[in-house]
Design a protein around this motif. Structure first.
Motif, PDB file in Angstrom:
ATOM      1  N   SER A  22       0.838  -1.194   0.000  1.00  0.00           N
ATOM      2  CA  SER A  22       0.000   0.000   0.000  1.00  0.00           C
ATOM      3  C   SER A  22       0.870   1.239   0.000  1.00  0.00           C
ATOM      4  CB  SER A  22      -0.915  -0.012   1.222  1.00  0.00           C
ATOM      5  OG  SER A  22      -1.924  -0.983   1.025  1.00  0.00           O
ATOM      6  N   GLY A  23       0.265   2.348  -0.397  1.00  0.00           N
ATOM      7  CA  GLY A  23       0.967   3.628  -0.343  1.00  0.00           C
ATOM      8  C   GLY A  23       0.635   4.337   0.959  1.00  0.00           C
ATOM      9  N   SER A  65       1.549   6.964   4.151  1.00  0.00           N
ATOM     10  CA  SER A  65       2.760   7.243   4.936  1.00  0.00           C
ATOM     11  C   SER A  65       3.175   6.091   5.843  1.00  0.00           C
ATOM     12  CB  SER A  65       2.528   8.498   5.778  1.00  0.00           C
ATOM     13  OG  SER A  65       1.335   8.336   6.525  1.00  0.00           O
ATOM     14  N   THR A  66       2.237   5.268   6.269  1.00  0.00           N
ATOM     15  CA  THR A  66       2.535   4.205   7.248  1.00  0.00           C
ATOM     16  C   THR A  66       3.648   3.256   6.795  1.00  0.00           C
ATOM     17  OG1 THR A  66       0.230   4.326   7.933  1.00  0.00           O
ATOM     18  CG2 THR A  66       1.469   2.403   8.696  1.00  0.00           C
ATOM     19  N   PRO A  67       3.702   2.846   5.512  1.00  0.00           N
ATOM     20  CA  PRO A  67       4.666   1.789   5.157  1.00  0.00           C
ATOM     21  C   PRO A  67       6.137   2.200   5.105  1.00  0.00           C
ATOM     22  CG  PRO A  67       2.908   1.973   3.497  1.00  0.00           C
ATOM     23  CD  PRO A  67       2.798   3.158   4.389  1.00  0.00           C
ATOM     24  N   ASP A 116      -3.271   0.143  -4.563  1.00  0.00           N
ATOM     25  CA  ASP A 116      -3.975   1.253  -5.211  1.00  0.00           C
ATOM     26  C   ASP A 116      -2.986   2.353  -5.555  1.00  0.00           C
ATOM     27  OD1 ASP A 116      -3.677   1.860  -2.416  1.00  0.00           O
ATOM     28  OD2 ASP A 116      -5.028   3.550  -2.727  1.00  0.00           O
ATOM     29  N   MET A 124      -4.902   1.405   6.180  1.00  0.00           N
ATOM     30  CA  MET A 124      -6.282   1.836   6.431  1.00  0.00           C
ATOM     31  C   MET A 124      -6.278   3.330   6.708  1.00  0.00           C
ATOM     32  SD  MET A 124      -8.960   0.654   9.384  1.00  0.00           S
ATOM     33  CE  MET A 124      -8.340   1.770  10.633  1.00  0.00           C
ATOM     34  N   GLY A 125      -7.194   4.050   6.091  1.00  0.00           N
ATOM     35  CA  GLY A 125      -7.322   5.481   6.357  1.00  0.00           C
ATOM     36  C   GLY A 125      -8.210   5.718   7.575  1.00  0.00           C
ATOM     37  N   HIS A 133     -11.265   3.582   4.872  1.00  0.00           N
ATOM     38  CA  HIS A 133     -10.967   3.048   3.533  1.00  0.00           C
ATOM     39  C   HIS A 133      -9.736   2.161   3.607  1.00  0.00           C
ATOM     40  CE1 HIS A 133      -7.861   6.304   2.840  1.00  0.00           C
ATOM     41  NE2 HIS A 133      -7.340   5.387   2.047  1.00  0.00           N
ATOM     42  N   ALA A 190      -6.965   0.061   0.558  1.00  0.00           N
ATOM     43  CA  ALA A 190      -6.645   0.232  -0.856  1.00  0.00           C
ATOM     44  C   ALA A 190      -7.295   1.561  -1.269  1.00  0.00           C
ATOM     45  CB  ALA A 190      -7.104  -0.970  -1.666  1.00  0.00           C
ATOM     46  N   ARG A 246      -8.552   7.511  -8.316  1.00  0.00           N
ATOM     47  CA  ARG A 246      -7.730   6.392  -7.865  1.00  0.00           C
ATOM     48  C   ARG A 246      -7.962   5.185  -8.764  1.00  0.00           C
ATOM     49  NH1 ARG A 246      -5.564   6.903  -2.462  1.00  0.00           N
ATOM     50  NH2 ARG A 246      -5.815   9.081  -1.897  1.00  0.00           N
TER      51      ARG A 246
HETATM   52  C1  6PG Z   1      -3.061   5.380  -0.523  1.00  0.00           C
HETATM   53  C2  6PG Z   1      -3.163   4.052   0.134  1.00  0.00           C
HETATM   54  C3  6PG Z   1      -4.198   4.005   1.205  1.00  0.00           C
HETATM   55  C4  6PG Z   1      -3.476   4.035   2.540  1.00  0.00           C
HETATM   56  C5  6PG Z   1      -4.332   4.644   3.616  1.00  0.00           C
HETATM   57  C6  6PG Z   1      -3.513   4.912   4.869  1.00  0.00           C
HETATM   58  O1  6PG Z   1      -2.674   5.455  -1.655  1.00  0.00           O
HETATM   59  O2  6PG Z   1      -3.373   6.373   0.143  1.00  0.00           O
HETATM   60  O3  6PG Z   1      -2.776   2.955  -0.472  1.00  0.00           O
HETATM   61  O4  6PG Z   1      -5.123   2.981   1.162  1.00  0.00           O
HETATM   62  O5  6PG Z   1      -3.081   2.745   2.894  1.00  0.00           O
HETATM   63  O6  6PG Z   1      -4.844   5.855   3.164  1.00  0.00           O
HETATM   64  O7  6PG Z   1      -2.642   5.974   4.611  1.00  0.00           O
HETATM   65  P1  6PG Z   1      -1.597   6.456   5.673  1.00  0.00           P
HETATM   66  O8  6PG Z   1      -0.617   5.365   5.850  1.00  0.00           O
HETATM   67  O9  6PG Z   1      -0.972   7.671   5.040  1.00  0.00           O
HETATM   68  O10 6PG Z   1      -2.357   6.769   6.905  1.00  0.00           O
END
Ligand code: 6PG
Length: 235
Positions: free
Chosen positions: A45-46, A48-50, A73, A138-139, A143, A145, A177
């Motif tokens: 996933s994108g 900031s968390t990863p 995504d 997860m946002g 949400h 992905a 998206r």
């Molecule tokens: C994206 C992600 C999205 C992300 C969540 C959490 O492109 O934004 O793939 O699903 O995992 O929004 O985002 P944060 O890690 O920034 O809180």
């Protein structure tokens, strides 16, 4: 790990130590798949968390040349845009030992999402299927992905079975998206939900109390009959 009708939860207070534990789980699964079948695929996933996860994962010893990596995504922007998840993955994950991995982008230069979606589907078909490992984020709005609550396209992405990807146009974020469909994501045997922070944990706890009644898209992964998902969390 605990598990009584809820997914196994790995809880480690330090985000860096949590990322290291998750990176080891992922690296082990990828290595096992390479040993068994000769290749492996990883969906990340994108957001900031990863970042600490990618930094921990990229130094693991495994045959990265056998690994294909894509995203759960993408924001429909070129890699020159600071919101590009592909640019983030290239800068943060595809480094060190992981520089040998093959990256499959969910974005097609110069195309609209509608015109590009078939190309992206075809690219994904070249990866080992089902995907070996999926890392979800997860946002704060529930949400995952790019399955955003109540967004145009989310319902279609949750019922789509022909294409591996679908377009979502949330009104809460700046860009359209492209997201892997719920079916493509759910088909992955190893699903890992990575969250940090008390706010997200509180939301998650609420969903876990009664997942079948929850409208948050993340709840689709947290039903009691999904024994493929584990949660990695700081809180
Ligand atoms: C994206 C992600 C999205 C992300 C969540 C959490 O492109 O934004 O793939 O699903 O995992 O929004 O985002 P944060 O890690 O920034 O809180």
């Amino acid at each position: 790990m605990t598990s009584i009708n809820t997914p196994p939860i790995v809880q480690i207070e330090s985000p860096v130590a949590l990322a290291q534990a998750l990176a080891k789980t992922i690296a082990d699964r990828l290595s096992n798949a390479i040993n068994a079948t000769g290749d492996a695929s990883l969906v990340v996933s994108g957001g900031s968390t990863p970042k600490p996860l990618f930094e921990a994962l990229r130094v693991h010893e495994l045959d990265w040349s056998k690994v294909s990596i894509t995203l759960a995504d993408e924001r429909w922007v070129p890699e020159s845009d600071s919101d590009s998840n592909a640019a983030f993955v290239k800068k943060t994950l595809l480094q060190d030992k992981a520089a040998q991995a093959r990256f499959i982008s969910l974005y097609v230069d110069g195309e609209t999402p509608e015109a590009g979606v078939a190309t992206v589907h075809a690219r994904l078909k070249s990866m080992a299927q089902p995907f070996t490992v999926l890392v979800l984020g997860m946002g704060g709005d529930g949400h995952t992905a790019s399955l955003f609550p109540d967004a145009p396209g989310t319902e279609q992405a949750m019922i789509e079975t022909e294409s591996l990807v679908s377009i979502v146009k949330p009104t809460t974020v700046p860009q359209a998206r492209i997201t892997l469909t719920l079916a493509a994501l759910m088909n992955t045997p190893c699903q890992l939900l990575h969250i940090t922070g008390a706010e997200k944990r509180a939301l998650l706890n609420g969903v876990l109390e009664n997942p079948s009644e929850s409208n948050y898209p993340i709840a689709r992964f947290l039903q009691p009959d999904n024994d493929r998902i584990s949660i990695y969390t700081t809180e």
